[in-house]
Design an enzyme around this catalytic site. Structure first.
Site, short mmCIF file in Angstrom:
data_model
loop_
_atom_site.label_atom_id
_atom_site.label_comp_id
_atom_site.label_asym_id
_atom_site.label_seq_id
_atom_site.Cartn_x
_atom_site.Cartn_y
_atom_site.Cartn_z
N HIS A 84 0.89 -1.37 -0.07
CA HIS A 84 -0.04 -0.10 -0.09
C HIS A 84 0.94 1.30 0.12
CE1 HIS A 84 -2.36 3.11 2.36
NE2 HIS A 84 -3.28 2.69 1.45
N GLU B 40 2.13 1.75 -3.49
CA GLU B 40 0.99 2.45 -4.49
C GLU B 40 0.99 4.02 -4.15
OE1 GLU B 40 -3.04 3.74 -3.46
OE2 GLU B 40 -2.92 1.81 -2.91
N HIS B 41 1.09 4.31 -2.75
CA HIS B 41 1.22 5.75 -2.62
C HIS B 41 2.58 6.57 -3.18
CE1 HIS B 41 -2.13 6.81 0.69
NE2 HIS B 41 -2.38 5.63 0.24
N GLU C 143 -4.09 7.99 7.97
CA GLU C 143 -4.75 6.79 7.45
C GLU C 143 -5.39 6.02 8.34
OE1 GLU C 143 -5.96 4.47 3.40
OE2 GLU C 143 -4.25 5.43 3.31
#
Length: 417
Positions: free
Chosen positions: A46, A49-50, A126
């Site tokens: 993840h 991906e960022h 997040e």
């Protein structure tokens, strides 16, 4: 109709021209996700991906965003257990911008240290937001108990202490180890010319990562219980079992079973537990499939004083569910699946995404008529069969809230059959 071209590298390109549209959706789907991580770098897929949007050797983060948004387009990405996707939605004339950006971030991302440090903070925020949302977190807690000490059971977001310490080299190495053209699909749908699109991809994709890691540990469903006594207005409860994988012959039968049990306002659980008894605001069932396992669950939120009544009623509904299924319920569930399929066909992005996922999972794009036929083949007998199989399985439960009146998992399991 779709068209597929495979390049020498193994990269597959699939397009679907949709007459009447002036837009195109295009993306790169990678058969890499959270379940490919080790425990030490949980959350790295993840984070990668960022970081892909935070700068390449030719563009900084602002320029990446501006290139797409200056032409009115949209750029986004997501990470799941098995797939990471990067995609754009644009007017068809602006497709070259999308191709340039997506191929650039997969080949030339710099993973600059200062950007990584900033993005750590973003993801920690997040995670914090997620932790403050019990109806989201309860799914992660459930998965962790269902698949203990396995990549399949870990959070996609990762843990705060891990995210704080993942290095630039670990992020880059994950991409270089796992991303590979043979595990990628470039998919586009909308106003698209296949041959021209393929030529553009050939020119752009000259330096894709060529990772050779293809080891994905098999998921092993175990069952278990997560309980968190917390001062909330409601108890958030998720009760579930192992479901079926994508390839199971009862895949569509389970979808129909989930629909009739808790798939809408006319479903059994909604009618019995909300409408007749007023024990919840909402209750729903769901099923998610993966390449080698699946999950089936029921989620609801209820009050501290209602939980004692809710559990016996819920268990009774599960016990009865395989034995008194009507043709009317079967037909309604099948109609919902068909409608969802055909409505999705009207969305360029849904078609784009579906083709990519099918190529990754089944190694082919499945014609809608074939899917409709499989839905039509679902019978009362097949739904009864999968319902019995699910309900007899080992239960996993997660709960958050004022849970002092909630029975332990052993007591609840004993109520089932």
């Amino acid at each position: 109709m779709h068209k597929i071209t495979e390049l020498e590298s193994g990269l597959r390109i699939v397009t679907q021209n949709m007459p009447g549209l002036e837009t195109v959706s295009m993306g790169i789907w990678n058969f890499v996700g959270g379940r490919d991580e080790t425990k030490e770098v949980n959350g790295v897929a993840h984070l990668l991906e960022h970081m892909a949007f935070k700068g390449t050797s030719t563009k900084n983060a602002l320029q990446i965003a501006e290139t797409i948004e200056n032409v009115g387009g949209d750029i986004n990405a997501y990470t799941s257990k098995e797939i990471t996707a990067y995609y754009v939605k644009l007017l068809s004339d602006d497709l070259p911008c999308g191709i340039d950006i997506l191929t650039d971030i997969l080949q030339n991302s710099t993973f600059a240290e200062e950007e990584l440090n900033r993005e750590r903070g973003v993801i920690i925020q997040e995670i914090g937001m997620y932790l403050d949302t019990p109806d989201d977190m309860i799914f992660d807690y459930w998965q962790e108990k269902a698949y203990p000490d396995q990549p399949m059971g870990r959070s996609i977001l990762g843990k705060t202490d891990i995210i704080k310490n993942i290095s630039r080299e670990e992020v880059k190495n994950f991409m270089m180890k796992h991303y590979n053209p043979k595990k990628m699909i470039i998919s586009a749908a909308g106003k698209i010319n296949h041959d021209a699109f393929v030529e553009s991809i050939k020119k752009s994709c000259t330096n894709l990562p060529s990772g050779n890691s293809d080891i994905r540990s098999k998921a092993n469903y175990q069952s278990g219980e997560y309980r968190e006594d917390k001062k909330l207005e409601q108890i958030h409860l998720l009760l579930g079992f192992e479901g079926v994988n994508y390839h199971d012959e009862d895949f569509y039968s389970l979808l129909v079973y989930s629909s009739l049990l808790g798939g809408g306002m006319s479903s059994r659980l909604f009618q019995e537990i909300r409408e007749k008894r007023g024990l919840v605001y909402g209750i729903s069932s769901f099923c998610s499939s993966y390449t080698d396992t699946g999950i089936f669950g029921i989620y609801c939120g209820t009050g501290e004083n209602q939980i004692q009544e809710l559990i016996p009623v819920l268990c009774d509904a599960l016990n009865k569910s395989p034995y008194n299924i009507s043709n009317k319920e079967i037909n309604r569930g099948k109609a919902q699946l068909k409608a969802s399929l055909m409505m999705g066909r009207e969305s360029a992005f849904r078609r784009c995404e579906s083709a990519a996922r099918q190529l990754l999972v089944f190694n082919r794009v499945i014609n809608p008529s074939e899917t409709l036929e499989k839905i039509n083949q679902v019978s009362r007998e097949s739904v009864e069969r999968i319902a019995k199989q699910i309900v007899k399985g080992k239960m996993t439960i997660s709960s958050i809230g004022p849970i002092k009146n909630l029975e332990k998992i052993e007591q609840i399991q004993s109520r089932i059959n």
